[in-house]
Design a protein around this motif. Structure first.
Motif, PDB file in Angstrom:
ATOM      1  N   VAL A 387      -0.304  18.566 -15.477  1.00 22.63           N
ATOM      2  CA  VAL A 387       0.020  17.153 -15.697  1.00 22.63           C
ATOM      3  C   VAL A 387      -1.033  16.557 -16.622  1.00 22.63           C
ATOM      4  N   LEU A 388      -0.571  15.847 -17.645  1.00 25.75           N
ATOM      5  CA  LEU A 388      -1.463  15.195 -18.600  1.00 25.75           C
ATOM      6  C   LEU A 388      -1.217  13.696 -18.549  1.00 25.75           C
ATOM      7  N   ALA A 389      -2.271  12.940 -18.253  1.00 27.07           N
ATOM      8  CA  ALA A 389      -2.189  11.479 -18.220  1.00 27.07           C
ATOM      9  C   ALA A 389      -2.912  10.931 -19.446  1.00 27.07           C
ATOM     10  N   VAL A 390      -2.182  10.190 -20.282  1.00 26.81           N
ATOM     11  CA  VAL A 390      -2.708   9.720 -21.561  1.00 26.81           C
ATOM     12  C   VAL A 390      -2.923   8.210 -21.505  1.00 26.81           C
ATOM     13  N   VAL A 409      -1.079  21.610  -8.862  1.00 25.06           N
ATOM     14  CA  VAL A 409      -1.225  22.095 -10.235  1.00 25.06           C
ATOM     15  C   VAL A 409      -2.374  21.324 -10.880  1.00 25.06           C
ATOM     16  N   PRO A 410      -3.011  21.894 -11.914  1.00 26.01           N
ATOM     17  CA  PRO A 410      -4.132  21.202 -12.551  1.00 26.01           C
ATOM     18  C   PRO A 410      -3.663  20.052 -13.424  1.00 26.01           C
ATOM     19  N   GLY A 411      -4.597  19.230 -13.827  1.00 30.03           N
ATOM     20  CA  GLY A 411      -4.279  18.104 -14.689  1.00 30.03           C
ATOM     21  C   GLY A 411      -5.465  17.688 -15.517  1.00 30.03           C
ATOM     22  N   ALA A 412      -5.217  16.804 -16.474  1.00 26.51           N
ATOM     23  CA  ALA A 412      -6.266  16.303 -17.349  1.00 26.51           C
ATOM     24  C   ALA A 412      -5.933  14.879 -17.740  1.00 26.51           C
ATOM     25  N   VAL A 413      -6.968  14.180 -18.172  1.00 22.83           N
ATOM     26  CA  VAL A 413      -6.833  12.820 -18.672  1.00 22.83           C
ATOM     27  C   VAL A 413      -7.218  12.830 -20.142  1.00 22.83           C
ATOM     28  N   ALA A 414      -6.441  12.139 -20.974  1.00 18.74           N
ATOM     29  CA  ALA A 414      -6.728  12.093 -22.404  1.00 18.74           C
ATOM     30  C   ALA A 414      -6.766  10.652 -22.876  1.00 18.74           C
ATOM     31  N   ALA A 415      -7.697  10.375 -23.787  1.00 16.98           N
ATOM     32  CA  ALA A 415      -7.698   9.083 -24.468  1.00 16.98           C
ATOM     33  C   ALA A 415      -6.547   9.054 -25.462  1.00 16.98           C
TER      34      ALA A 415
END
Length: 696
Positions: A387-390, A409-415
């Motif tokens: 999951v990617l949170a932008v 599941v893994p995830g990341a945060v993006a600017a």
């Protein structure tokens, strides 16, 4: 030059020393100042001894005139003296018990033949003293796991992380360490290798793959000097579920010997490296930021259970960018399952249709828990592996972090746009709950990194279950070095299980005329004539007995232009084939990587369209099938434009047989080429074959 591959015992002594001597420590040296400041920040100043015969105090610490004066000796010497003083320093360090030397000094093989001689002398001194050498001409290494910085790499932080970096360039490693500090990337090790007089990047990679703290390794390399060590390391990484990410710079062509066949003209050095990296699951990237951020993401997430990515943002524009760029890069953005859509409908019903990427709009600015709830729902979709949170608003970060921490599941945060974790804005982000999350500094970086790790995860899932490559069949009864005619190559192919077009080796015009009904092809057969068309030794589409007899005489006379006139076995007569596709399947032996299989569109188009996929042998059936699917001509193989669909399973079997024959011929083989391999539905036949030996 390099010596034998460094052992784990050698690299333990090098990368995990208990004490270090800074030989040539000086307040006037930027290298020395950076290195000692790092040691202080790493808490290793009490294990660091400064050597300077002329200054009693350097960097505010008392010095020793020589390594021999250090009480109890040292484990590792960090040599920063001018090149002319290096050998004496090495001898003194060895006498003091050192088993490793890190030599920053330049003036060795990078300067030319004389420097190469000095480097050989340096290696000889190290070997004589049973001392492992890192460098020369580099910036050292840092071990964040054990708290040690034997390097001059600014920007390093002592807190260990899951990503290791190996760089043949010291300057680029310094740049990467500064970038990492700005973007919250934490390292387990950073190792620069320089001239690699003893220890190579491949040695270090093999060592770091086994480190428990390291979950991925990022490599910058201009050359791969030890292919066997490299392959062993990346295969071990696969077994451990660790990613290897590589920025491979530089390219060169194979030597002129490979131009003897079309395959040789297609297999350039960088193309071979690219094929090997792809086949072995190494993530190849194109720039330094991508190297670090892809490695960072892979280290933090490991392989995903599914390659699909779910994206949520407060910006519809960001969702559009992810969708557009993701399509170009092959990022899978799966449609959401009906049950996922239903659950999202209860959370964001007023926002319209729930889809991936999902725009939660500015509602997330009012409801700080909204993005966290959406992340939790997306993470449970069966097709989502990450999951990617932008563009997460600062007040929402704690909820998003909690959702990701609890997700399966893994995830990341993006600017949304480039944003480093430095300065007031970055500190505010960290204070708002960013610490501990996987952070990507822009939408662009996030799409590149997630697409790369998604591809690797898909490869990893299939590679683990892949059947082993078939063993080479027994070597056929053929003498290495003895040239073979096309007739001899046809015999080898048939024995190996490769179907060949029917043929008659005619030694008279009447025999040629009686060989087959219908149009035929006639070709001169001589072990000394490889490119028959160039001398007029081929006639195609010849029909009728009289025309075949005339063509036979013309083909037979074609060798009269050669001096000396080669021995001729006869004229090969085969029925003409039409329709379908013509492929090239060839093997060329690369000096570094061994036999390389080339598969592509063949016949007269081989050098024009250059539609070719490469694989290192041995290759599996799955790898060959994927190589065929990667061709621009793949739609024709599946049936298009009036071409009947090929029997792909049978085609894979035939290509496996050609590769197996090449392997059975051993290291003496230079090239084996089938061009064309005629494919017409389930009928697959080799129409021409060429074999050359090394040294000819």
């Amino acid at each position: 030059m390099t010596t034998a591959a460094a052992s784990r015992r050698d690299l333990d002594a090098l990368l995990r020393p208990k004490s270090v001597a800074f030989v040539g420590a000086s307040d006037k040296s930027t290298f020395s100042t950076i290195a000692y400041d790092l040691q202080r920040r790493f808490g290793a100043a009490d294990r660091t001894f400064l050597i300077n015969p002329n200054k009693p105090v350097v960097h505010g610490q008392a010095t020793y005139p020589s390594v021999a004066d250090v009480p109890g000796g040292v484990d590792c010497a960090f040599v920063m003296v001018p090149q002319r003083a290096v050998l004496e320093s090495i001898e003194q360090a060895a006498a003091a018990g050192a088993r490793a030397a890190v030599v920053l000094s330049a003036g060795y093989a990078e300067t030319g033949p004389e420097g190469a001689k000095r480097q050989a002398e340096l290696v000889a001194v190290c070997e004589r003293n049973d001392l492992v050498l890192l460098g020369p001409n580099h910036l050292g290494f840092a071990n964040m796991v054990d708290g040690l910085a034997v390097c001059s790499l600014p920007g390093l932080t002592p807190r260990p992380g899951p990503l290791a970096v190996v760089s043949q360039s010291g300057a680029l490693a310094g740049t990467m360490s500064l970038f990492a500090a700005d973007h919250g990337i934490e390292f387990s090790f950073v190792v620069t290798t320089g001239n690699e007089a003893m220890v190579t990047a491949e040695d270090v990679l093999a060592y770091l793959v086994e480190d428990e703290t390291t979950r991925a390794v990022a490599v910058f390399a201009e050359a791969i000097r030890r292919p066997d060590v490299f392959l062993g390391a990346v295969r071990r990484a696969r077994a451990l579920g660790k990613a290897v990410v590589m920025l491979k710079a530089g390219s060169s062509e194979l030597s002129a010997r490979t131009a003897v066949a079309h395959t040789g003209a297609l297999v350039g050095d960088d193309a071979v490296v690219d094929a090997v990296l792809r086949q072995e699951g190494v993530i190849r990237v194109g720039h330094l930021e991508e190297l670090l951020l892809t490695g960072h993401l892979a280290a933090r997430t490991g392989p995903w259970t599914a390659p699909g990515v779910a994206v949520v943002s407060i910006s519809g524009g960001a969702c559009d960018i992810v969708a557009d760029q993701g399509e170009k890069l092959g990022l899978p953005l799966p449609s959401l399952a009906p049950e996922t859509e239903a659950r999202l409908g209860t959370v964001v019903s007023e926002l319209g249709h729930a889809q991936n990427p999902l725009d939660v709009t500015g509602a997330a600015l009012m409801d700080h828990a909204l993005m966290g709830r959406v992340v939790s729902i997306l993470a449970e979709d069966p097709q989502v592996g990450m999951v990617l949170a932008v563009g997460v608003p600062d007040p929402s970060l704690p909820r998003v972090r909690a959702a990701l921490d609890a997700a399966s599941v893994p995830g990341a945060v993006a600017a949304t746009i480039e944003q480093a974790l430095t300065g007031p804005r970055g500190r505010a982000t960290l204070d708002a709950g960013m610490s501990g999350l996987t952070y990507l500094p822009s939408t662009r970086d996030a799409v590149h990194a997630t697409a790369a790790v998604s591809r690797w995860s898909a490869w990893y899932a299939t590679a683990r279950a892949d059947a082993p490559a078939p063993a080479a069949p027994p070597r056929p009864a053929v003498r290495p070095g003895v040239p073979l005619s096309e007739h001899g190559v046809r015999t080898l192919l048939a024995v190996a299980g490769v179907p060949v077009v029917p043929g008659v080796l005619a030694t008279s015009a009447d025999q040629a005329a009686d060989a087959f009904d219908g149009p035929v092809a006639l070709k001169i057969v001589s072990p000394d004539v490889q490119h028959k068309t160039d001398i007029g030794g081929v006639r195609l589409g010849v029909a009728g007995p009289d025309a075949i007899r005339a063509a036979y005489a013309q083909v037979l006379a074609s060798v009269d232009v050669l001096d000396p006139r080669p021995a001729v076995e006869g004229v090969l007569v085969t029925p003409m084939r039409s329709g379908g596709l013509e492929l090239l399947v060839g093997v060329v032996r690369d000096d570094q990587w061994g036999p390389i299989l080339a598969i592509g569109l063949g016949g007269v188009f081989v050098e024009v369209l250059r539609d070719t996929a490469l694989l290192r042998l041995p290759a599996t059936a799955r790898e060959i099938a994927e190589a065929l699917a990667s061709l621009r001509a793949a739609p024709l193989l599946r049936g298009a434009r009036g071409v009947p669909p090929a029997d792909l399973d049978r085609l894979v079997e035939v290509i496996l047989a050609i590769g197996g024959l090449a392997l059975s011929l051993g290291d003496d083989l230079a090239e084996l080429e089938v061009n064309p391999l005629h494919v017409h539905g389930s009928t697959i036949e080799a129409l021409d074959g060429l074999l050359t030996w090394r040294g000819r």
